[in-house]
Design a protein around this motif. Structure first.
Motif: not given
Length: 378
Positions: A301-304, A265-268, A361-364, A342-344
């Protein structure tokens, strides 16, 4: 600008455009008369159900003509070309002429109503002209100012929208350039690897060719979106690592640790992680009397997402990694600034014996995508 072609369609457009503005002119004059008379009902009666209706029409027609003449002729011809003196003189002349053309409306109103100027306006004809001019001039100045303010505001908003579109197109173009700047570099290295294996071990060459086919398919068909499933990117990395391991010497230790639970479910963005891994294989040391190693660790770790890529280097390879190999690192860092501002977090350290990249990186997730992008995954 080229001279306009006044075809029938152009005439129709202009006519429809002015009709579209009639409610504005009616509303403006109604408000003006309401302020002047202090009563909205009296203002409506005076405008539409009295001898003053003719006077109102004179205001509407000549003030509208002055406004359009200013917006569509004076401003393009003088103001936009920097001819300020000529514009100001022409604008003042236009306002005075419009005011003078409005004044006959007062006299025509009295004539149609069959009344004298004294009866209708309280003064004789000679004295009234000064009163009429003193009323029509401020009204014309006000409507010219209002119309110019509306036009300038509209043009500013349109300019801002165009600027935003240009910025968006510029960013998308730059992102595409940065992404595809990487692809030929990777293809060149992969082909060299397969060529090397053909002479060293044909069986390994066959296996690496199958891996390369999967990599190429991924590049051509599976990574054209701005965001792709993280699982696809990881599978691509695994194929690439296996391909590289096939062509390495026996004294090369490659350690891979990927903790990737529930990544579907995570995107990059595509090829973000690839540069770090490719850079490690490209610039790993070639010692004959010391260990050569590459360590790749990925944790989620979750979306991190946290990725650490390190490799052994020779003391004289530090500058080569940072400069020649740094082309890829600069490329990916620029993409990160554009996509994930600002997300990495990206930290690069090196010494005489090792080179390390730490990336967070904070993933979407798919749920966070706009609706249109979510439909693209169905």
């Amino acid at each position: 600008m080229n001279s306009p072609s006044y075809s029938k369609s152009t005439h129709y457009w202009l006519f429809r455009y002015k009709l579209h503005h009639i409610p504005f002119w009616v509303a403006y004059n109604y408000l003006w008369w309401t302020v002047a008379m202090g009563n909205p009902i009296k203002a409506a009666n005076a405008m539409f159900f009295s001898p003053f209706t003719i006077k109102f029409l004179f205001y509407l027609v000549f003030q509208a003509a002055a406004v359009y003449f200013n917006l569509y002729y004076l401003i393009p011809k003088y103001l936009e070309k920097g001819r300020f003196t000529a514009y100001i003189i022409s604008l003042i002349t236009t306002i005075l002429c419009a005011t003078c053309f409005i004044i006959p409306g007062y006299y025509l109103s009295a004539m149609v109503a069959g009344k004298t100027m004294t009866t209708l306006y309280g003064q004789d004809a000679a004295a009234c002209i000064y009163q009429f001019f003193g009323t029509a001039l401020p009204s014309t100045l006000a409507v010219m100012t209002l119309a110019m303010s509306i036009a300038l505001t509209r043009n500013w908003l349109q300019t801002q929208r165009r600027q935003q579109l240009l910025e968006k197109e510029k960013l998308e173009t730059e992102l595409n350039f940065l992404k595809y700047q990487f692809n030929p570099h990777f293809l060149f290295n992969s082909i060299n690897s397969i060529f090397f294996l053909i002479h060293k071990n044909p069986d390994m060459a066959s296996a690496s060719l199958a891996k390369f086919s999967d990599l190429l398919r991924y590049q051509l068909y599976e990574c054209n979106d701005k965001q792709i499933p993280l699982s696809n990117e990881i599978a691509y990395l695994e194929n690439f690592i296996e391909l590289e391991k096939l062509r390495q010497n026996n004294n090369m230790e490659v350690m891979v640790e990927m903790n990737q639970p529930h990544t579907g479910h995570l995107l990059i963005a595509p090829f973000i992680l690839m540069t770090f891994v490719e850079n490690a294989f490209k610039h790993v040391s070639k010692h004959t009397d010391a260990p050569n190693w590459i360590h790749i660790k990925m944790q989620l770790d979750q979306q991190q997402l946290e990725v650490t890529v390190s490799n052994s280097t020779a003391p004289d390879m530090g500058d080569e990694v940072m400069h020649y190999g740094g082309i890829g690192l600069k490329n990916v860092q620029r993409r990160l600034d554009l996509i994930y501002a600002g997300q990495y977090q990206l930290d690069i350290t090196r010494d005489d014996n090792s080179f390390m990249v730490r990336f967070k990186l904070s993933l979407t997730s798919e749920k966070q995508l706009p609706a249109k992008q979510q439909l693209a995954w169905l």
